[in-house]
Write a protein that holds these residues in place. Structure first.
Motif, PDB file in Angstrom:
ATOM      1  N   SER A   1      11.168  -5.578  12.288  1.00  0.00           N
ATOM      2  CA  SER A   1      10.052  -4.636  12.235  1.00  0.00           C
ATOM      3  C   SER A   1       9.388  -4.504  13.529  1.00  0.00           C
ATOM      4  O   SER A   1       8.951  -5.698  14.195  1.00  0.00           O
ATOM      5  N   LEU A   2       9.168  -3.483  14.319  1.00  0.00           N
ATOM      6  CA  LEU A   2       8.552  -3.222  15.299  1.00  0.00           C
ATOM      7  C   LEU A   2       7.130  -2.875  15.066  1.00  0.00           C
ATOM      8  O   LEU A   2       6.044  -3.348  15.934  1.00  0.00           O
TER       9      LEU A   2
ATOM     10  N   SER B   1       0.799  -1.290   0.028  1.00  0.00           N
ATOM     11  CA  SER B   1      -0.041  -0.046   0.118  1.00  0.00           C
ATOM     12  C   SER B   1       1.067   1.381   0.128  1.00  0.00           C
ATOM     13  O   SER B   1       1.839   1.458   0.695  1.00  0.00           O
ATOM     14  N   PRO B   2       0.615   2.320  -0.693  1.00  0.00           N
ATOM     15  CA  PRO B   2       1.200   3.817  -0.795  1.00  0.00           C
ATOM     16  C   PRO B   2       1.355   4.161   0.472  1.00  0.00           C
ATOM     17  O   PRO B   2       2.120   4.989   0.842  1.00  0.00           O
ATOM     18  N   LEU B   3       0.186   3.590   1.560  1.00  0.00           N
ATOM     19  CA  LEU B   3      -0.050   4.415   2.679  1.00  0.00           C
ATOM     20  C   LEU B   3       0.588   3.533   3.899  1.00  0.00           C
ATOM     21  O   LEU B   3       0.021   3.844   4.942  1.00  0.00           O
ATOM     22  N   SER B   4       1.496   2.890   3.560  1.00  0.00           N
ATOM     23  CA  SER B   4       2.026   1.793   4.422  1.00  0.00           C
ATOM     24  C   SER B   4       3.280   2.257   5.152  1.00  0.00           C
ATOM     25  O   SER B   4       4.052   3.052   4.306  1.00  0.00           O
ATOM     26  N   PHE B   5       3.704   1.967   6.294  1.00  0.00           N
ATOM     27  CA  PHE B   5       4.916   2.305   7.013  1.00  0.00           C
ATOM     28  C   PHE B   5       5.486   1.405   7.931  1.00  0.00           C
ATOM     29  O   PHE B   5       4.640   0.528   8.431  1.00  0.00           O
ATOM     30  N   SER B   6       6.546   1.010   7.978  1.00  0.00           N
ATOM     31  CA  SER B   6       7.230   0.134   9.267  1.00  0.00           C
ATOM     32  C   SER B   6       8.070   1.016   9.854  1.00  0.00           C
ATOM     33  O   SER B   6       8.870   1.413   9.515  1.00  0.00           O
ATOM     34  N   LEU B   7       8.014   0.622  11.258  1.00  0.00           N
ATOM     35  CA  LEU B   7       9.114   0.972  12.025  1.00  0.00           C
ATOM     36  C   LEU B   7      10.132   0.094  12.261  1.00  0.00           C
ATOM     37  O   LEU B   7       9.942  -1.280  12.850  1.00  0.00           O
ATOM     38  N   LEU B   8      11.296   0.089  11.814  1.00  0.00           N
ATOM     39  CA  LEU B   8      12.371  -0.878  11.723  1.00  0.00           C
ATOM     40  C   LEU B   8      13.374  -0.576  12.604  1.00  0.00           C
ATOM     41  O   LEU B   8      13.736   0.731  13.028  1.00  0.00           O
ATOM     42  N   THR B   9      14.058  -1.622  13.280  1.00  0.00           N
ATOM     43  CA  THR B   9      15.367  -1.632  14.236  1.00  0.00           C
ATOM     44  C   THR B   9      16.480  -2.054  13.322  1.00  0.00           C
ATOM     45  O   THR B   9      16.307  -2.441  12.166  1.00  0.00           O
TER      46      THR B   9
END
Length: 768
Positions: free
Chosen positions: A687-688, A674-682
């Motif tokens: 991924s968190l 999705s173009p509206l997706s994001f991930s919080l990565l360490t």
């Protein structure tokens, strides 16, 4: 520890609060899910656990039912599949999910055993102990016991003496321990130097170099200026001192001092930007960004000069064309923003040849290759730098607007082709004075034009959301533009009074040549500057002038625009952070590619909110949306902001059963990001969180807001945020100019300072 008695497999029990029957009424079977609990000896008990119990009560009753003779405080529960420690906060969720559990040593017992294994150093058990350590060290109870028993010094000793996979596990464990904000304030220079040596060794494995790089990054960011609490004041010339016991006692200076000792360590980090291992590239980029973000004033010149010598910009430009991975994109944009700050600092550093030996040597180099002789003018004054096109012999004032950046650009112009430079200088000197092109002055003016084009205003973060490879090639672009200026001067037969006209032509060509630089090939830039015809450039510029206001090109207005841009950027930053403090609902996305390290959410929806201390993202997963109260009571889970290394975008797809009419998303396809997706990565643990925003505005608020919270961040993610900053700047500028135009105030192109007072016998009166 004594063993738990019982037969494997078939026993069943119900754990209820003390004082109640241990058997549920027949009318309510199945209201409480059944969990399997397994011991180390393979005994499995099918158990119904009352969710109102505490974990201590559950463990105590299990020990009683299984006739354990040891105190129940010696035991704990873990998720059998993930090894996650079961605590009061996640017990209800665990029961609801029917998770398979295991009864294991309590964290304090586990920590004591692992510390003992580190001390003994038995080859057979050490590696497994370190493997367990890197998983358990993030748990509060485990970490405290581990540190209390001297585990930190033992782990540091392992790092300094072991090698291979054993060393890799030890480094990963140390890096995970450093996610805590306490307990690792005792590292000495010997340990830091050992990590630098491990990083620099050509025989070190990739899985060793990655955590070693990450540890150095942590140490760089553990600067006293980043300490969350009050700092102890130091002398006016020294940085503040962190309180005793604080881990914020390292920083750039301490790490770079040890990197100096190991010859080639920084070169190794830069060279690894060409590694075939993407994770290694990422760690190296993140370390370089941290060093750039925290470089101290005393080491500034040395560090930046060394990076330039190692051609780090060229290495990053290669990454721009060869990698489209989101986590690398974020780091590359951070690097780009750091170079904006480096460029601004150079531009604002005065050129003082009588004070700075480097400035003097650069000027001597330029003069040497001009191949002209110093002379005297008609008034008997020294005639030297004016022969190269400066207006005066006072180089401090000549470089006042462009600083050290202008000096570096002129040197690079000379170094690009010394013979050409000498030829041009001599050619200009052979002409009548009014027909000469002022080469040095032209060079400085082009520095101003390029700075304006790339908005070198020293904002808190860069507003560019795309790659700018030509900006990283600032010196080469300056050389091309200077050649263009000289050619336009000659082809138009210009005289001294035409200087501003040629500047305007060059400004127009800079806009055209550098547009769409994230996709434009370099050879087209060269063509635009070197092969365009004067008449075509002039015709296009005349059309542009019809639609533009000459007022905007004046120096005072450009300076005003810089100031308003900084204010607008800070305003948008505060707005984005306020959105995080309010919180929002997101869809839990499916990572692409699937990331086995990601936690599986317990519901389709997730509500996230930033705490007032700006340190944690609190959240709750749910099958349906529900009204979330103010505060954090409804949000039992949390993610530490400091643990987030990257905010990657376009990383996950919506679940197949999502109600798509609730989201502003394209039609469903099989696992399409999705173009509206994001991930919080360490940096190391995957991924968190993998989220999908309900709309473009929410996506921009959160991706940019989270980026602005990170210590090493330097860029915005969305065009929307960059657009807001630009719009606010333009509105603010127009309002200011309307005030001036309404009063019919004449805005000069520049102001000349008068002579200094002859003495100090004066004062400034109050203006009424």
């Amino acid at each position: 520890m004594s063993t738990i008695n019982g037969a494997a497999g078939a026993s069943r029990t119900t754990l209820a609060p003390p004082g109640t029957n241990n058997t549920r009424p027949k009318s309510t079977p199945g209201l409480i899910p059944t969990n399997n609990v397994t011991t180390k000896e393979g005994v499995t008990v099918r158990t119904r656990i009352d969710p109102t119990l505490t974990v201590d009560d559950v463990v105590r009753q299990l020990c009683v039912n299984l006739k354990v003779t040891e105190p129940s405080s010696n035991f704990a529960l873990r998720d059998k599949d993930t090894d996650e420690l079961i605590v009061n906060e996640n017990l209800r969720k665990t029961i609801k999910n029917k998770a398979n559990l295991k009864l294991v040593n309590a964290p304090n017992i586990e920590a004591a055993e692992i510390v003992q294994k580190l001390i003994v150093r038995d080859e057979k058990t050490l590696k497994m102990a370190l493997w367990s350590l890197k998983k358990f060290i993030r748990e509060e109870k485990f970490a405290q016991e581990f540190l209390t028993r001297g585990g930190l010094s033992e782990l540091a000793e392992v790092i300094c003496t072991e090698h291979g996979n054993t060393l890799a596990y030890a480094l990963e464990a140390m890096h995970n321990l450093m996610d805590l904000e306490y307990g690792w304030s005792t590292f000495d220079n010997t340990f830091i130097f050992s990590v630098v040596q491990i990083l620099s060794s050509p025989t070190s494995l990739i899985n060793v170099c990655r955590p070693a790089t990450a540890i150095l990054k942590k140490l760089v960011e553990a600067d006293p200026m980043n300490a969350p609490g009050p700092l102890i004041a130091s002398s006016s010339r020294s940085p503040p001192i962190a309180p005793p016991g604080s881990v914020y006692r390292y920083g750039f200076q301490i790490v770079f001092q040890q990197m100096r000792r190991e010859k080639g360590s920084l070169e190794t980090v830069v060279n690894r930007l060409g590694s075939a291992d993407t994770a290694m590239i990422l760690h190296s980029m993140m370390l370089i960004n941290s060093l750039l973000s925290h470089v101290s004033d005393t080491e500034w010149d040395e560090f930046i000069s060394e990076l330039e010598r190692l051609n780090v910009r060229k290495a990053v430009i290669r990454l721009m064309s060869s990698h489209n991975i989101d986590d690398l994109t974020s780091s590359i944009l951070d690097f780009q923003a750091n170079i904006v700050r480096v460029t601004y600092r150079k531009k604002s550093t005065l050129v003082e040849p009588e004070v700075e030996l480097l400035h003097e040597s650069i000027l001597e180099y330029i003069w040497k290759f001009s191949r002209v002789q110093e002379g005297r003018d008609g008034d008997g004054q020294v005639l030297k730098w004016r022969k190269l096109g400066f207006s005066t012999e006072n180089l401090v004032s000549e470089f006042e607007q462009v600083g050290e950046l202008g000096l570096d650009c002129l040197r690079n112009f000379v170094a690009d082709d010394p013979e050409f430079f000498s030829k041009v200088v001599l050619e200009q000197l052979s002409r009548p004075a009014e027909r000469r092109c002022p080469i040095a002055r032209s060079s400085n003016e082009i520095v101003e034009l390029l700075s304006e084009h790339w908005m070198i205003f020293a904002p808190a973060y860069s507003t560019s959301t795309t790659y700018q490879p030509f900006f990283l090639n600032f010196y080469r672009v300056h050389t091309l533009a200077t050649h263009f200026f000289l050619r336009m001067w000659n082809e138009s037969g210009s005289a001294a009074g035409d200087f501003s006209r040629i500047v305007a032509l060059t400004r127009s060509q800079v806009k055209v040549a550098l547009q769409s630089e994230n996709v434009k090939p370099w050879h087209e830039v060269e063509h635009d500057f070197l092969d365009c015809e004067y008449r075509a450039v002039r015709d296009r510029q005349m059309q542009e002038l019809e639609a533009e206001d000459d007022l905007l090109s004046k120096v005072p207005v450009r300076n005003l625009k810089e100031k308003i841009t900084r204010e607008s950027a800070e305003f948008v930053r505060q707005q984005r952070i306020q959105c995080l403090l309010q919180g929002a609902w997101f869809v839990n996305g499916i990572p692409i590619p699937a990331n086995g390290l990601s936690r599986r959410p317990n519901g389709q929806w997730r509500f996230m909110r930033l705490d007032n201390g700006l340190k944690y993202l609190h959240y709750v997963d749910s099958a349906v949306k529900f009204p979330v109260r103010n505060g954090l009571e409804d949000l039992p889970e949390r993610i530490e902001i400091a643990a987030i290394s990257l905010i990657a975008t376009g990383t996950c797809a919506p679940p197949q059963n999502i109600l798509r009419d609730q989201l502003d998303l394209p039609p469903p396809t099989n696992l399409t990001p999705s173009p509206l997706s994001f991930s919080l990565l360490t940096a190391t643990e995957g991924s968190l969180a993998d989220q999908i925003a309900p709309d473009q505005s929410r996506w921009a608020d959160w991706t940019d807001g989270l980026n602005m919270l990170r210590r090493d961040s330097g860029h915005v993610t969305s065009d929307e945020t960059a657009g807001y900053i630009k719009a606010l700047t333009e509105i603010g500028l127009k309002i200011k100019l309307l005030d001036l135009s309404g009063e019919k105030v004449d805005i000069p192109s520049g102001l000349l300072a008068g002579p200094p007072p002859s003495n100090t016998d004066f004062f400034f009166s109050d203006v009424i």
